[in-house]
Design a protein around this motif. Sequence first.
Motif, short mmCIF file in Angstrom:
data_model
loop_
_atom_site.label_atom_id
_atom_site.label_comp_id
_atom_site.label_asym_id
_atom_site.label_seq_id
_atom_site.Cartn_x
_atom_site.Cartn_y
_atom_site.Cartn_z
N ARG A 102 0.75 -1.33 -0.23
CA ARG A 102 0.02 0.11 0.12
C ARG A 102 0.78 1.42 0.16
NH1 ARG A 102 -4.24 0.34 4.38
NH2 ARG A 102 -4.56 2.35 3.34
N THR A 103 2.20 1.12 0.34
CA THR A 103 2.95 2.50 0.22
C THR A 103 3.71 2.52 -1.07
OG1 THR A 103 5.09 1.02 0.99
CG2 THR A 103 3.60 2.31 2.53
N VAL A 104 3.31 1.55 -2.03
CA VAL A 104 3.92 1.57 -3.56
C VAL A 104 3.03 2.53 -4.18
CG1 VAL A 104 4.46 0.25 -5.52
CG2 VAL A 104 4.83 -0.82 -3.11
N LYS A 105 3.94 3.33 -5.07
CA LYS A 105 3.21 4.25 -5.88
C LYS A 105 2.18 3.50 -7.09
CE LYS A 105 5.22 8.54 -4.39
NZ LYS A 105 5.69 7.96 -3.10
N ASN A 106 1.21 2.80 -6.77
CA ASN A 106 0.65 2.56 -8.04
C ASN A 106 -0.85 2.43 -7.78
OD1 ASN A 106 -1.06 0.52 -9.74
ND2 ASN A 106 0.82 -0.64 -9.84
N PRO A 107 -1.53 3.56 -8.45
CA PRO A 107 -2.75 3.76 -7.97
C PRO A 107 -3.77 2.68 -7.81
CG PRO A 107 -2.25 5.14 -9.94
CD PRO A 107 -0.99 4.07 -9.59
N LEU A 108 -3.76 1.50 -8.87
CA LEU A 108 -4.85 0.63 -8.96
C LEU A 108 -4.51 -0.22 -8.04
CD1 LEU A 108 -6.90 -0.87 -10.69
CD2 LEU A 108 -5.17 -2.29 -11.87
N LEU A 109 -3.29 -0.75 -7.53
CA LEU A 109 -2.99 -1.58 -6.44
C LEU A 109 -3.59 -1.02 -5.23
CD1 LEU A 109 -1.49 -4.39 -6.10
CD2 LEU A 109 0.30 -3.01 -5.47
N ARG A 110 -3.24 0.54 -5.05
CA ARG A 110 -3.60 0.98 -3.90
C ARG A 110 -5.11 1.17 -3.69
NH1 ARG A 110 -0.39 6.77 -2.99
NH2 ARG A 110 0.76 5.66 -1.17
N THR A 111 -5.94 1.34 -4.80
CA THR A 111 -7.38 1.26 -4.70
C THR A 111 -7.73 0.05 -4.27
OG1 THR A 111 -7.19 2.78 -6.46
CG2 THR A 111 -9.46 2.11 -5.96
N ILE A 112 -7.32 -0.93 -4.82
CA ILE A 112 -7.87 -2.29 -4.70
C ILE A 112 -7.62 -2.61 -3.16
CG2 ILE A 112 -7.38 -4.90 -4.96
CD1 ILE A 112 -6.80 -4.15 -8.06
N LEU A 113 -6.34 -2.38 -2.65
CA LEU A 113 -5.90 -2.80 -1.19
C LEU A 113 -6.87 -1.90 -0.29
CD1 LEU A 113 -2.06 -3.41 -1.45
CD2 LEU A 113 -4.07 -5.02 -1.13
N ARG A 114 -7.10 -0.60 -0.59
CA ARG A 114 -8.00 0.06 0.17
C ARG A 114 -9.45 -0.11 0.13
NH1 ARG A 114 -8.40 5.65 2.05
NH2 ARG A 114 -9.85 5.22 3.73
N LEU A 115 -10.06 -0.88 -0.89
CA LEU A 115 -11.29 -1.21 -0.95
C LEU A 115 -11.20 -2.52 -0.17
CD1 LEU A 115 -12.40 -0.97 -4.61
CD2 LEU A 115 -13.25 0.42 -2.53
N TYR A 116 -10.38 -3.40 -0.01
CA TYR A 116 -10.10 -4.67 0.63
C TYR A 116 -10.24 -4.21 2.08
CZ TYR A 116 -7.93 -8.72 2.81
OH TYR A 116 -7.53 -9.72 3.68
N LEU A 117 -9.29 -3.11 2.55
CA LEU A 117 -9.70 -2.94 3.99
C LEU A 117 -10.92 -2.15 4.46
CD1 LEU A 117 -8.04 -1.90 6.57
CD2 LEU A 117 -7.64 0.34 5.57
N GLU A 118 -11.57 -1.34 3.49
CA GLU A 118 -12.62 -0.84 3.81
C GLU A 118 -13.81 -1.76 4.17
OE1 GLU A 118 -13.25 2.15 4.82
OE2 GLU A 118 -11.03 3.08 4.64
N PHE A 119 -13.74 -2.85 3.14
CA PHE A 119 -14.73 -3.78 3.18
C PHE A 119 -14.82 -4.62 4.60
CE2 PHE A 119 -16.11 -8.19 2.80
CZ PHE A 119 -17.71 -8.17 2.09
N PHE A 120 -13.68 -4.89 4.98
CA PHE A 120 -13.38 -5.68 6.48
C PHE A 120 -13.57 -4.70 7.36
CE2 PHE A 120 -11.97 -8.96 3.62
CZ PHE A 120 -12.35 -10.17 4.43
N ARG A 121 -13.57 -3.54 7.32
CA ARG A 121 -13.80 -2.51 8.31
C ARG A 121 -15.10 -2.15 8.61
NH1 ARG A 121 -9.39 1.78 8.97
NH2 ARG A 121 -7.97 0.47 10.22
N ILE A 122 -16.10 -2.21 7.38
CA ILE A 122 -17.24 -1.77 7.43
C ILE A 122 -18.22 -2.90 7.97
CG2 ILE A 122 -19.20 -0.92 6.06
CD1 ILE A 122 -17.45 1.23 4.92
N VAL A 123 -17.84 -4.10 7.38
CA VAL A 123 -18.78 -5.32 7.63
C VAL A 123 -18.42 -5.69 8.83
CG1 VAL A 123 -19.67 -7.41 6.76
CG2 VAL A 123 -19.00 -5.87 5.11
N PRO A 124 -19.47 -5.87 9.83
CA PRO A 124 -19.19 -6.24 11.19
C PRO A 124 -18.56 -7.66 11.19
CG PRO A 124 -21.47 -5.34 11.04
CD PRO A 124 -20.80 -5.27 9.85
N ASN A 181 17.87 -1.35 -3.86
CA ASN A 181 16.82 -1.24 -4.58
C ASN A 181 15.42 -1.60 -3.80
OD1 ASN A 181 16.45 -4.21 -3.91
ND2 ASN A 181 17.22 -4.91 -5.91
N GLY A 182 14.28 -1.55 -4.66
CA GLY A 182 13.05 -1.44 -3.77
C GLY A 182 12.84 -2.47 -2.50
N PRO A 183 13.05 -3.67 -3.00
CA PRO A 183 12.72 -4.69 -1.89
C PRO A 183 13.95 -4.73 -0.96
CG PRO A 183 12.58 -5.79 -4.16
CD PRO A 183 12.96 -4.29 -4.31
#
Lengths: 227, 219
Positions: free
Chosen positions: A47-69, A132-134
């Motif tokens: 999520r700290t990598v600068k890739n908008p698509l990857l970030r959005t997917i991971l953010r949605l994943y987090l929000e789903f698990f946050r919002i649903v009890p 390098n990155g890793p």
Amino acid sequence: MAHSGINVLFAGQNFSRLLGGLWISAKISIVALVIGILLGVLLGALRTVKNPLLRTILRLYLEFFRIVPTVVLLFLFYYILPKNFNVNLNAQAVAMLVFALWVAAEMSDIVRGALISVPQHQKEAGLAIGLNGPQLYRYVLLPQAVGLMIPATINLMTRVIKTTSLLLLISVMDVVNIGQQIIEANRQQYPDGAFWIYGLIFILYFLLCYPLSAWARRLEQRQNNNA
Amino acid sequence: MSWTVIQQIIPVFVQAFWLTLKLSFYGIIGAIIVGMIASFLRYFKVPVLRQISAVYTEVSRNTPLLIQLFFIYYAFPEIGIKISASAAGISGLIFLGGSYMAEAIYGGLNGVAKIQVESGLAIGLSRGQLARYVVFPQGLTLSIPAIAANVIFLIKETSIFTVIAIPELTNTALDQIGLYYHTDESLFVLVIAYAIILIPLSIVLTWLERRTRRGAFGN
């Protein structure tokens, strides 16, 4: 009514059965935490990598698990996996899966928060010496972020332990479920069994969670003092 | 999944939706009141009562809501205290939420810059005036994001009310599944219902966090 209620705890095998149930909850927590934390560190780093698509997917994943009890998450997996995907897991495996995915989601946010609070010059220094990155994550960012992650991770552990009390809803034989069985089976002999059994379970959960949350708080205080 | 079934079950879920909101509302208001009292006792170092509130906070934070509810609803009647399921649910939510709100409010009060308190004392404010004009306005503002996060947490916790058979959202979904096998439809409507409540709240929360960060006092 010749019996004092507290004896229901020790009659027959009741006490060891309750501890057995607690062990099932502990086992599910441990498996879920190990898998969830490892996956969460990976997702958090991504999520700290600068890739908008990857970030959005991971953010949605987090929000789903946050919002649903969590109860609802358990039911979703418990009912939908076998019915619509023909995946038949037993209740304990469903619980481990749901908890691991949930822990991974929460953990990814903890890891991301810790990674972005590592000072910028550390990152730049790492890049300047040609990592390098890793390598940058492996040798510079993660080691410095770990200290910041620990209190929140311990608090997450206590949340997972507390949430295992919901397992009875998908018929896992956890400590609460066994407690209910004992109360029902001894209804005649110990009419006030619920008071003692639920009281004991209450104390057992407290004994598991209190040391962890006290530890987390001490670490947090130490960090605040150093800051 | 069938849309006719969804249309059919929506009215029951609408009822459950309002019930969930109503129970959450009472629970959250109660939790904020308990939290304020507990945090003030701690902040103003009131002897004895402060220790009692510390013990309460630890017990409430380190035990699961489900067991708290079972205790209130099934164990209390055996020692002579009988209350309805809704009352038990609301009491449980207040018992759990009170300590989380206390931490949030105490965090805010404690976050008021020391220089503010010292300045207040320097211009000769009494302890009461200091609290009224300096600490509360700033501290309570600082604690708003944490309170909002707890509001979301407590609304999600109402899903556990299903174990004491309160017909809120989760319980309604389980009923629909158990009685009519409307599994997919019920779970779908259930998730949507929670999303309708929680997504706007979580947007408000993000906005509040940003605002309070910008609205720091005196620096």
